[in-house]
Design a protein around this motif. Sequence first.
Motif, PDB file in Angstrom:
ATOM      1  N   SER A  92       0.844  -1.183   0.000  1.00 49.78           N
ATOM      2  CA  SER A  92       0.000   0.000   0.000  1.00 49.78           C
ATOM      3  C   SER A  92       0.887   1.244   0.000  1.00 49.78           C
ATOM      4  O   SER A  92       2.097   1.160   0.209  1.00 49.78           O
ATOM      5  CB  SER A  92      -0.917   0.008   1.229  1.00 49.78           C
ATOM      6  OG  SER A  92      -1.771   1.130   1.216  1.00 49.78           O
ATOM      7  N   PHE A  93       0.269   2.383  -0.251  1.00 52.97           N
ATOM      8  CA  PHE A  93       1.012   3.637  -0.226  1.00 52.97           C
ATOM      9  C   PHE A  93       0.155   4.704   0.443  1.00 52.97           C
ATOM     10  O   PHE A  93      -1.075   4.592   0.533  1.00 52.97           O
ATOM     11  CB  PHE A  93       1.391   4.086  -1.641  1.00 52.97           C
ATOM     12  CG  PHE A  93       0.208   4.480  -2.488  1.00 52.97           C
ATOM     13  CD1 PHE A  93      -0.237   5.795  -2.507  1.00 52.97           C
ATOM     14  CD2 PHE A  93      -0.470   3.541  -3.266  1.00 52.97           C
ATOM     15  CE1 PHE A  93      -1.333   6.163  -3.277  1.00 52.97           C
ATOM     16  CE2 PHE A  93      -1.550   3.901  -4.029  1.00 52.97           C
ATOM     17  CZ  PHE A  93      -1.989   5.218  -4.043  1.00 52.97           C
ATOM     18  N   ARG A  94       0.824   5.738   0.906  1.00 54.21           N
ATOM     19  CA  ARG A  94       0.114   6.869   1.508  1.00 54.21           C
ATOM     20  C   ARG A  94       0.928   8.125   1.273  1.00 54.21           C
ATOM     21  O   ARG A  94       2.158   8.111   1.394  1.00 54.21           O
ATOM     22  CB  ARG A  94      -0.087   6.645   2.999  1.00 54.21           C
ATOM     23  CG  ARG A  94      -0.886   7.758   3.669  1.00 54.21           C
ATOM     24  CD  ARG A  94      -0.950   7.574   5.161  1.00 54.21           C
ATOM     25  NE  ARG A  94      -1.590   8.709   5.804  1.00 54.21           N
ATOM     26  CZ  ARG A  94      -1.326   9.122   7.034  1.00 54.21           C
ATOM     27  NH1 ARG A  94      -0.425   8.492   7.755  1.00 54.21           N
ATOM     28  NH2 ARG A  94      -1.953  10.158   7.545  1.00 54.21           N
ATOM     29  N   LYS A  95       0.225   9.220   0.936  1.00 47.70           N
ATOM     30  CA  LYS A  95       0.892  10.483   0.710  1.00 47.70           C
ATOM     31  C   LYS A  95       1.070  11.214   2.032  1.00 47.70           C
ATOM     32  O   LYS A  95       0.106  11.417   2.785  1.00 47.70           O
ATOM     33  CB  LYS A  95       0.087  11.351  -0.261  1.00 47.70           C
ATOM     34  CG  LYS A  95       0.805  12.635  -0.658  1.00 47.70           C
ATOM     35  CD  LYS A  95       0.011  13.423  -1.685  1.00 47.70           C
ATOM     36  CE  LYS A  95       0.765  14.688  -2.104  1.00 47.70           C
ATOM     37  NZ  LYS A  95      -0.005  15.469  -3.091  1.00 47.70           N
ATOM     38  N   VAL A  96       2.284  11.553   2.344  1.00 51.98           N
ATOM     39  CA  VAL A  96       2.607  12.301   3.557  1.00 51.98           C
ATOM     40  C   VAL A  96       3.274  13.608   3.120  1.00 51.98           C
ATOM     41  O   VAL A  96       4.374  13.592   2.543  1.00 51.98           O
ATOM     42  CB  VAL A  96       3.536  11.504   4.482  1.00 51.98           C
ATOM     43  CG1 VAL A  96       3.840  12.307   5.749  1.00 51.98           C
ATOM     44  CG2 VAL A  96       2.915  10.159   4.831  1.00 51.98           C
ATOM     45  N   ASP A  97       2.603  14.711   3.390  1.00 45.68           N
ATOM     46  CA  ASP A  97       3.099  16.014   2.922  1.00 45.68           C
ATOM     47  C   ASP A  97       3.274  15.981   1.404  1.00 45.68           C
ATOM     48  O   ASP A  97       2.317  15.809   0.677  1.00 45.68           O
ATOM     49  CB  ASP A  97       4.395  16.394   3.642  1.00 45.68           C
ATOM     50  CG  ASP A  97       4.192  16.577   5.143  1.00 45.68           C
ATOM     51  OD1 ASP A  97       3.072  16.972   5.520  1.00 45.68           O
ATOM     52  OD2 ASP A  97       5.125  16.309   5.916  1.00 45.68           O
ATOM     53  N   ASP A  98       4.526  16.119   0.911  1.00 48.66           N
ATOM     54  CA  ASP A  98       4.753  16.151  -0.533  1.00 48.66           C
ATOM     55  C   ASP A  98       5.465  14.898  -1.043  1.00 48.66           C
ATOM     56  O   ASP A  98       6.028  14.913  -2.126  1.00 48.66           O
ATOM     57  CB  ASP A  98       5.559  17.392  -0.905  1.00 48.66           C
ATOM     58  CG  ASP A  98       6.905  17.429  -0.181  1.00 48.66           C
ATOM     59  OD1 ASP A  98       7.090  16.617   0.747  1.00 48.66           O
ATOM     60  OD2 ASP A  98       7.750  18.258  -0.556  1.00 48.66           O
ATOM     61  N   TYR A  99       5.445  13.810  -0.288  1.00 51.64           N
ATOM     62  CA  TYR A  99       6.082  12.573  -0.737  1.00 51.64           C
ATOM     63  C   TYR A  99       5.179  11.385  -0.425  1.00 51.64           C
ATOM     64  O   TYR A  99       4.202  11.489   0.337  1.00 51.64           O
ATOM     65  CB  TYR A  99       7.458  12.391  -0.087  1.00 51.64           C
ATOM     66  CG  TYR A  99       7.412  12.179   1.415  1.00 51.64           C
ATOM     67  CD1 TYR A  99       7.380  10.902   1.968  1.00 51.64           C
ATOM     68  CD2 TYR A  99       7.422  13.278   2.287  1.00 51.64           C
ATOM     69  CE1 TYR A  99       7.334  10.722   3.343  1.00 51.64           C
ATOM     70  CE2 TYR A  99       7.385  13.101   3.645  1.00 51.64           C
ATOM     71  CZ  TYR A  99       7.330  11.815   4.183  1.00 51.64           C
ATOM     72  OH  TYR A  99       7.289  11.636   5.534  1.00 51.64           O
ATOM     73  N   THR A 153     -12.230   1.112  16.577  1.00 52.24           N
ATOM     74  CA  THR A 153     -11.043   1.869  16.185  1.00 52.24           C
ATOM     75  C   THR A 153     -10.487   1.250  14.918  1.00 52.24           C
ATOM     76  O   THR A 153     -10.153   0.063  14.888  1.00 52.24           O
ATOM     77  CB  THR A 153      -9.979   1.843  17.296  1.00 52.24           C
ATOM     78  OG1 THR A 153     -10.539   2.391  18.494  1.00 52.24           O
ATOM     79  CG2 THR A 153      -8.767   2.663  16.888  1.00 52.24           C
ATOM     80  N   ILE A 154     -10.408   2.046  13.864  1.00 52.97           N
ATOM     81  CA  ILE A 154      -9.959   1.560  12.565  1.00 52.97           C
ATOM     82  C   ILE A 154      -8.628   2.213  12.232  1.00 52.97           C
ATOM     83  O   ILE A 154      -8.517   3.438  12.210  1.00 52.97           O
ATOM     84  CB  ILE A 154     -10.988   1.880  11.459  1.00 52.97           C
ATOM     85  CG1 ILE A 154     -12.379   1.390  11.865  1.00 52.97           C
ATOM     86  CG2 ILE A 154     -10.573   1.259  10.136  1.00 52.97           C
ATOM     87  CD1 ILE A 154     -13.468   1.842  10.932  1.00 52.97           C
ATOM     88  N   SER A 155      -7.619   1.391  11.977  1.00 50.47           N
ATOM     89  CA  SER A 155      -6.309   1.866  11.503  1.00 50.47           C
ATOM     90  C   SER A 155      -6.008   1.124  10.218  1.00 50.47           C
ATOM     91  O   SER A 155      -5.664  -0.066  10.245  1.00 50.47           O
ATOM     92  CB  SER A 155      -5.222   1.605  12.554  1.00 50.47           C
ATOM     93  OG  SER A 155      -5.466   2.351  13.732  1.00 50.47           O
ATOM     94  N   ALA A 156      -6.165   1.812   9.081  1.00 52.15           N
ATOM     95  CA  ALA A 156      -6.052   1.154   7.781  1.00 52.15           C
ATOM     96  C   ALA A 156      -5.548   2.150   6.747  1.00 52.15           C
ATOM     97  O   ALA A 156      -5.667   3.368   6.923  1.00 52.15           O
ATOM     98  CB  ALA A 156      -7.409   0.595   7.352  1.00 52.15           C
ATOM     99  N   PRO A 157      -4.981   1.639   5.648  1.00 53.06           N
ATOM    100  CA  PRO A 157      -4.625   2.515   4.526  1.00 53.06           C
ATOM    101  C   PRO A 157      -5.873   3.255   4.040  1.00 53.06           C
ATOM    102  O   PRO A 157      -6.996   2.768   4.210  1.00 53.06           O
ATOM    103  CB  PRO A 157      -4.093   1.533   3.470  1.00 53.06           C
ATOM    104  CG  PRO A 157      -3.637   0.349   4.247  1.00 53.06           C
ATOM    105  CD  PRO A 157      -4.565   0.232   5.409  1.00 53.06           C
ATOM    106  N   PRO A 158      -5.705   4.424   3.445  1.00 52.65           N
ATOM    107  CA  PRO A 158      -6.863   5.257   3.080  1.00 52.65           C
ATOM    108  C   PRO A 158      -7.946   4.523   2.290  1.00 52.65           C
ATOM    109  O   PRO A 158      -9.134   4.665   2.575  1.00 52.65           O
ATOM    110  CB  PRO A 158      -6.234   6.389   2.264  1.00 52.65           C
ATOM    111  CG  PRO A 158      -4.840   6.491   2.801  1.00 52.65           C
ATOM    112  CD  PRO A 158      -4.428   5.097   3.144  1.00 52.65           C
ATOM    113  N   LEU A 159      -7.556   3.736   1.274  1.00 53.51           N
ATOM    114  CA  LEU A 159      -8.562   3.051   0.469  1.00 53.51           C
ATOM    115  C   LEU A 159      -9.322   2.022   1.288  1.00 53.51           C
ATOM    116  O   LEU A 159     -10.557   1.929   1.219  1.00 53.51           O
ATOM    117  CB  LEU A 159      -7.896   2.381  -0.736  1.00 53.51           C
ATOM    118  CG  LEU A 159      -7.337   3.316  -1.810  1.00 53.51           C
ATOM    119  CD1 LEU A 159      -6.669   2.520  -2.917  1.00 53.51           C
ATOM    120  CD2 LEU A 159      -8.448   4.193  -2.381  1.00 53.51           C
ATOM    121  N   GLU A 160      -8.603   1.224   2.108  1.00 53.02           N
ATOM    122  CA  GLU A 160      -9.259   0.227   2.944  1.00 53.02           C
ATOM    123  C   GLU A 160     -10.112   0.888   4.021  1.00 53.02           C
ATOM    124  O   GLU A 160     -11.161   0.382   4.401  1.00 53.02           O
ATOM    125  CB  GLU A 160      -8.225  -0.701   3.586  1.00 53.02           C
ATOM    126  CG  GLU A 160      -7.703  -1.793   2.675  1.00 53.02           C
ATOM    127  CD  GLU A 160      -6.799  -1.258   1.579  1.00 53.02           C
ATOM    128  OE1 GLU A 160      -6.356  -0.093   1.693  1.00 53.02           O
ATOM    129  OE2 GLU A 160      -6.531  -2.000   0.604  1.00 53.02           O
TER     130      GLU A 160
END
Length: 397
Positions: A92-99, A153-160
């Motif tokens: 999975s991926f996630r955008k943090v600030d500009d990266y 409490t849900i901790s998941a990648p944005p799409l999931e």
Amino acid sequence: MGKGNWQLTACLWTVVLVLLVGGVGFAQEEDEPLVNIMLFETDLREALNEISLQTGVTIIADQTVSGQVTADLQDVPLEKALRMILFTGGLSFRKVDDYYIVGLPDPRNTTFSALVETEIIRLNNVTAQEVIEQLPTFLTSYVRGTPGGNILTISAPPLELERIKNLINQIDTPRRTVEIKVLVTEVSSSALKELGNGILSEFTVNKGQSVNDSWYGTIGYSGGALSLETNIWGDLITELRMLEQKQEAEIHADPRVLVADRETAELFIGDLQILPIQADEDETSRIERVEVGVVLKVTPTILPDDHILLNLAPEVSHFVSEARPDLVVKRNAVSTTVRLANGQTAVLAGMTMQDFYNLSRKVPILGDIPIIRWLFRNDIKREGDREVLVFVTPVIQ
């Protein structure tokens, strides 16, 4: 229009055009960069590096990123391109600030917190355990909650995360309720035969659960339970009242209870006996509480066609001798599941209560004098069987 006014107007239009062009340029800069790359069995880390160099966006891959990828990407937005080359490896991926950061969204991964978003959901109609049990297995690792609580409490990648929230919205809906109407009656075995030869003989008993669409002229039978159509309810009550007047039947209370879909309701119809227990010489006497009657556990499940799957578990208990009740109690129990239409009645039968006692009534002293005592005493002996009929009618509210 003077020359000065014309020059001022031209300057204003120039400013407007510059702002419009600048706005368009700004919007275009904010759009995702496009990826144009052909990959054939390319190391995944190398592919991410190539995409990073081409788009000018920093992409950081953690230690869990590995494998090869084959893809032909032409004018594909960056995030779509990342999804296409990462999903087969469970990454999975996630955008943090500009990266962007890329990795395996596993709680054991050291970068898990950077890959996921956390959100707390308060449930309104179901428990946390019910939600977790209904979520797909591959999503349950992202969800935590106390079994009987209403907070997740849900901790998941944005799409999931969005997928889980959509599923929760579908699960956390108000439950429909069912009103359970119960009527319990005791009928002597001989009177039940007459009842069967009378009003019940007008109906055909089918093996299986097929019920006439009009509910008229049919009794459905399955698993030891009869489903009786409601059109004869009044006639049946009339027959039972007549038998009650002849002391051949007894109609108990007809309670009603409201229960949520898939929940269990328990009803008790009977008596609580307080019995003194005579102890042995070395023990003290005690008082024993004994409940005798009918205990009925009912669990309704509403089906999509507004039919009801009704799980019934009645238990009938009675003293072996009612004239002198003691701790000898006989119990009968059965469990069955029937499918009923809304408002249809199920009849549970086949639970027999034995009735046997000897009772002597006499005039004090005179009832014990030989020869003439029979003039002053009355000995009653009763022996027989009574059938317990339980009528259960579920009505969707």
